[in-house]
Design a protein around this motif. Structure first.
Motif, PDB file in Angstrom:
ATOM      1  N   SER A  92      50.070  33.068  41.263  1.00 57.71           N
ATOM      2  CA  SER A  92      51.132  33.131  40.262  1.00 57.71           C
ATOM      3  C   SER A  92      50.573  33.029  38.850  1.00 57.71           C
ATOM      4  O   SER A  92      51.228  33.397  37.886  1.00 57.71           O
ATOM      5  CB  SER A  92      52.138  31.995  40.494  1.00 57.71           C
ATOM      6  N   ASN A  93      49.360  32.511  38.710  1.00 59.57           N
ATOM      7  CA  ASN A  93      48.656  32.462  37.430  1.00 59.57           C
ATOM      8  C   ASN A  93      47.259  33.023  37.634  1.00 59.57           C
ATOM      9  O   ASN A  93      46.510  32.535  38.486  1.00 59.57           O
ATOM     10  CB  ASN A  93      48.558  31.024  36.897  1.00 59.57           C
ATOM     11  N   THR A  94      46.914  34.032  36.872  1.00 64.98           N
ATOM     12  CA  THR A  94      45.615  34.686  37.074  1.00 64.98           C
ATOM     13  C   THR A  94      44.714  34.584  35.849  1.00 64.98           C
ATOM     14  O   THR A  94      43.692  35.262  35.780  1.00 64.98           O
ATOM     15  CB  THR A  94      45.825  36.176  37.414  1.00 64.98           C
ATOM     16  N   GLU A  95      45.091  33.750  34.885  1.00 68.08           N
ATOM     17  CA  GLU A  95      44.331  33.672  33.634  1.00 68.08           C
ATOM     18  C   GLU A  95      42.867  33.295  33.866  1.00 68.08           C
ATOM     19  O   GLU A  95      41.968  33.810  33.205  1.00 68.08           O
ATOM     20  CB  GLU A  95      44.975  32.647  32.693  1.00 68.08           C
ATOM     21  N   LYS A  96      42.619  32.394  34.814  1.00 63.04           N
ATOM     22  CA  LYS A  96      41.259  31.900  35.025  1.00 63.04           C
ATOM     23  C   LYS A  96      40.413  32.828  35.888  1.00 63.04           C
ATOM     24  O   LYS A  96      39.193  32.681  35.947  1.00 63.04           O
ATOM     25  CB  LYS A  96      41.300  30.514  35.673  1.00 63.04           C
ATOM     26  N   ILE A  97      41.052  33.769  36.563  1.00 65.25           N
ATOM     27  CA  ILE A  97      40.299  34.609  37.500  1.00 65.25           C
ATOM     28  C   ILE A  97      40.514  36.100  37.282  1.00 65.25           C
ATOM     29  O   ILE A  97      40.103  36.911  38.108  1.00 65.25           O
ATOM     30  CB  ILE A  97      40.667  34.263  38.962  1.00 65.25           C
ATOM     31  N   ASN A  98      41.149  36.485  36.166  1.00 62.70           N
ATOM     32  CA  ASN A  98      41.441  37.911  35.984  1.00 62.70           C
ATOM     33  C   ASN A  98      40.229  38.731  35.545  1.00 62.70           C
ATOM     34  O   ASN A  98      40.269  39.958  35.539  1.00 62.70           O
ATOM     35  CB  ASN A  98      42.595  38.117  34.997  1.00 62.70           C
ATOM     36  N   LEU A  99      39.141  38.048  35.141  1.00 63.69           N
ATOM     37  CA  LEU A  99      37.884  38.720  34.781  1.00 63.69           C
ATOM     38  C   LEU A  99      38.038  39.736  33.648  1.00 63.69           C
ATOM     39  O   LEU A  99      37.307  40.735  33.596  1.00 63.69           O
ATOM     40  CB  LEU A  99      37.285  39.431  36.006  1.00 63.69           C
ATOM     41  N   ASN A 100      38.946  39.481  32.736  1.00 65.20           N
ATOM     42  CA  ASN A 100      39.117  40.405  31.607  1.00 65.20           C
ATOM     43  C   ASN A 100      37.845  40.520  30.771  1.00 65.20           C
ATOM     44  O   ASN A 100      37.584  41.558  30.157  1.00 65.20           O
ATOM     45  CB  ASN A 100      40.277  39.944  30.720  1.00 65.20           C
ATOM     46  N   TRP A 101      37.053  39.437  30.753  1.00 67.13           N
ATOM     47  CA  TRP A 101      35.829  39.454  29.955  1.00 67.13           C
ATOM     48  C   TRP A 101      34.813  40.474  30.470  1.00 67.13           C
ATOM     49  O   TRP A 101      33.933  40.923  29.730  1.00 67.13           O
ATOM     50  CB  TRP A 101      35.190  38.066  29.922  1.00 67.13           C
ATOM     51  N   VAL A 102      34.943  40.872  31.734  1.00 74.71           N
ATOM     52  CA  VAL A 102      34.005  41.851  32.292  1.00 74.71           C
ATOM     53  C   VAL A 102      34.158  43.205  31.603  1.00 74.71           C
ATOM     54  O   VAL A 102      33.202  43.979  31.518  1.00 74.71           O
ATOM     55  CB  VAL A 102      34.212  41.984  33.817  1.00 74.71           C
ATOM     56  N   TYR A 103      35.361  43.473  31.090  1.00 69.62           N
ATOM     57  CA  TYR A 103      35.566  44.734  30.371  1.00 69.62           C
ATOM     58  C   TYR A 103      34.640  44.834  29.156  1.00 69.62           C
ATOM     59  O   TYR A 103      34.181  45.926  28.805  1.00 69.62           O
ATOM     60  CB  TYR A 103      37.021  44.862  29.926  1.00 69.62           C
ATOM     61  N   TYR A 104      34.369  43.693  28.509  1.00 60.79           N
ATOM     62  CA  TYR A 104      33.452  43.697  27.367  1.00 60.79           C
ATOM     63  C   TYR A 104      32.033  44.055  27.817  1.00 60.79           C
ATOM     64  O   TYR A 104      31.309  44.776  27.121  1.00 60.79           O
ATOM     65  CB  TYR A 104      33.456  42.331  26.684  1.00 60.79           C
ATOM     66  N   LEU A 105      31.638  43.534  28.975  1.00 55.93           N
ATOM     67  CA  LEU A 105      30.311  43.848  29.496  1.00 55.93           C
ATOM     68  C   LEU A 105      30.202  45.330  29.852  1.00 55.93           C
ATOM     69  O   LEU A 105      29.181  45.973  29.584  1.00 55.93           O
ATOM     70  CB  LEU A 105      30.018  42.991  30.734  1.00 55.93           C
ATOM     71  N   ILE A 106      31.253  45.862  30.446  1.00 52.73           N
ATOM     72  CA  ILE A 106      31.257  47.286  30.792  1.00 52.73           C
ATOM     73  C   ILE A 106      31.173  48.133  29.529  1.00 52.73           C
ATOM     74  O   ILE A 106      30.449  49.138  29.481  1.00 52.73           O
ATOM     75  CB  ILE A 106      32.519  47.645  31.599  1.00 52.73           C
ATOM     76  N   ALA A 107      31.910  47.716  28.497  1.00 55.42           N
ATOM     77  CA  ALA A 107      31.869  48.446  27.226  1.00 55.42           C
ATOM     78  C   ALA A 107      30.463  48.407  26.635  1.00 55.42           C
ATOM     79  O   ALA A 107      29.960  49.420  26.123  1.00 55.42           O
ATOM     80  CB  ALA A 107      32.873  47.847  26.244  1.00 55.42           C
ATOM     81  N   GLY A 108      29.812  47.239  26.714  1.00 56.22           N
ATOM     82  CA  GLY A 108      28.451  47.110  26.196  1.00 56.22           C
ATOM     83  C   GLY A 108      27.472  47.995  26.940  1.00 56.22           C
ATOM     84  O   GLY A 108      26.626  48.668  26.331  1.00 56.22           O
ATOM     85  N   ILE A 109      27.578  48.004  28.266  1.00 58.14           N
ATOM     86  CA  ILE A 109      26.714  48.862  29.082  1.00 58.14           C
ATOM     87  C   ILE A 109      26.956  50.333  28.746  1.00 58.14           C
ATOM     88  O   ILE A 109      26.017  51.140  28.685  1.00 58.14           O
ATOM     89  CB  ILE A 109      26.979  48.612  30.579  1.00 58.14           C
ATOM     90  N   SER A 110      28.205  50.687  28.513  1.00 60.38           N
ATOM     91  CA  SER A 110      28.543  52.074  28.175  1.00 60.38           C
ATOM     92  C   SER A 110      27.896  52.491  26.859  1.00 60.38           C
ATOM     93  O   SER A 110      27.393  53.615  26.724  1.00 60.38           O
ATOM     94  CB  SER A 110      30.067  52.238  28.081  1.00 60.38           C
ATOM     95  N   VAL A 111      27.905  51.574  25.883  1.00 63.39           N
ATOM     96  CA  VAL A 111      27.278  51.867  24.586  1.00 63.39           C
ATOM     97  C   VAL A 111      25.778  52.079  24.756  1.00 63.39           C
ATOM     98  O   VAL A 111      25.190  53.014  24.183  1.00 63.39           O
ATOM     99  CB  VAL A 111      27.549  50.723  23.582  1.00 63.39           C
ATOM    100  N   ILE A 112      25.150  51.221  25.556  1.00 66.12           N
ATOM    101  CA  ILE A 112      23.708  51.362  25.803  1.00 66.12           C
ATOM    102  C   ILE A 112      23.416  52.695  26.482  1.00 66.12           C
ATOM    103  O   ILE A 112      22.462  53.399  26.126  1.00 66.12           O
ATOM    104  CB  ILE A 112      23.199  50.191  26.671  1.00 66.12           C
TER     105      ILE A 112
END
Length: 296
Positions: A92-112
C-alpha cells in the motif's frame, strides 16, 4: 546496469541466462586475439593510425555498441516498469521500494553511451568521472540506495511465493466464481470499515489475505474484479476517503494537513499529495478550501 536491476528486483531467478549476455563480448575478444598479442609499439601505431586494418571491425563494433546501448536501456526500463507494477499489487506504500532513483543511474549510463558513440575520449572520460561522482554522492546522501532492507524483504517474500506450484495457483484462481469473489469482498470491506487496516503505513497484500484467511492471489483477484484497481490503488483510495472524513470534523481543525494524512495511513507528504491529486483531481489545499476548512 541491466543485470544489477534484475538482481535488485529479484527478477534473476534464472541466473545462467545472464551469462548469455556476455557471449558477444567474448566473441569480440576472441576476434581481437591477434591484436592483443602484438608488441606494444605495434599497438600504439595502430591506435595512432585510426585502427589501420581494424577500421571496418571498429565500425562494426561501434554499430553494436549503439544497438546494445538502446537495447539494454530499454530492457532496464521495462524491468523497472514490471517491478513497479508487481509491488503496486503487493504493497500500500511503495515509497521505500519503488527504486525511482535507478532512473537517474539509467540516465547517466545513457549519457555515457552517447558520449562513447558520438564524442571523443576526453568528453567520454569527463562524463564517466561526473557519473561516478554523482553516483557516489547520491549513494551516500540517499538512504534508499544503501539501505535496501525493504527491497530484500520483498524479494524474500517473492521467493517464498515461487515455491507454490504455478499449476495449483492457476486452479485456485479459476475456482473463484462470482459468489466467492463477492463473499471475499464483503469480508474485506467489513475489515476495512471496522478495523481501518489502511491506517497501517506498512500494510501489504499478504497481511490482509492472512487476516481474511485466503490466498493473496484470491484477494488480489477480488480487488481487481470489483474495484478494477490493484492493491496499492485500493488501499490509498481508502486513505484518501479517511482523510476527507477527518478533515471536515470540527475537532480536527487544529491539526495540519500532513498530520491528518499520516493519521489516515500515508507515510510521506509526496505519496499523499500524489494520490490525492490522482483521485480528487485537485490538491489537498484546493479541496479543503472548497470545504471551508481551516486546516493548514
Amino acid at each position: 546496469m541491466y543485470a544489477y536491476i534484475l538482481s535488485l528486483t529479484g527478477q534473476n531467478s534464472q541466473k545462467y541466462k545472464l551469462i548469455l549476455h556476455f557471449v558477444p563480448l567474448v566473441i569480440i575478444y576472441l576476434l581481437l586475439s591477434d591484436f592483443f598479442i602484438l608488441p606494444p609499439e605495434k599497438k600504439i601505431f595502430i591506435y595512432r593510425n585510426g585502427g589501420d586494418k581494424y577500421i571496418s571491425f571498429k565500425q562494426n563494433i561501434n554499430a553494436l555498441v549503439m544497438v546494445s546501448g538502446v537495447l539494454y536501456v530499454s530492457l532496464s526500463l521495462l524491468s523497472l516498469r514490471k517491478y513497479k507494477k508487481e509491488i503496486s499489487g503487493q504493497y500500500s506504500n511503495t515509497e521505500k521500494i519503488n527504486l525511482n532513483w535507478v532512473y537517474y543511474l539509467i540516465a547517466g549510463i545513457s549519457v555515457i553511451w552517447f558520449c562513447i558513440i558520438f564524442t571523443g575520449d576526453i568528453i567520454t572520460f569527463i562524463s564517466v568521472v561526473l557519473f561516478v561522482l554523482f553516483a557516489a554522492y547520491f549513494g551516500i546522501t540517499k538512504a534508499g540506495i544503501l539501505n535496501l532492507t525493504e527491497i530484500k524483504n520483498y524479494n524474500a517474500i517473492k521467493k517464498e511465493e515461487t515455491i507454490v506450484s504455478p499449476v495449483s495457483v492457476k486452479y485456485q484462481r479459476s475456482l473463484l466464481n462470482e459468489d466467492t469473489i463477492q463473499s471475499i469482498y464483503t469480508k474485506l470491506v467489513y475489515k476495512m470499515d471496522t478495523e481501518k487496516l489502511f491506517k497501517d503505513p506498512d500494510l501489504n497484500l499478504d497481511h490482509v489475505a492472512s487476516l481474511l484467511d485466503i490466498h493473496p492471489n484470491s484477494l488480489s483477484q477480488t480487488i481487481n474484479s470489483i474495484e478494477n484497481k490493484n492493491f496499492y490503488d485500493y488501499i490509498n483510495r481508502q486513505r484518501i476517503e479517511e482523510f476527507k472524513r477527518l478533515s471536515v470534523l470540527p475537532e480536527n481543525q487544529k491539526f495540519t494537513i500532513l498530520s491528518l494524512a499520516f493519521e489516515s495511513g500515508f507515510n510521506s507528504k509526496t505519496s499523499f499529495n500524489r494520490n490525492f491529486k490522482k483521485y480528487m483531481n485537485c490538491s489537498p489545499r484546493e479541496f479543503l478550501k472548497n470545504q471551508n476548512s481551516d486546516l493548514k
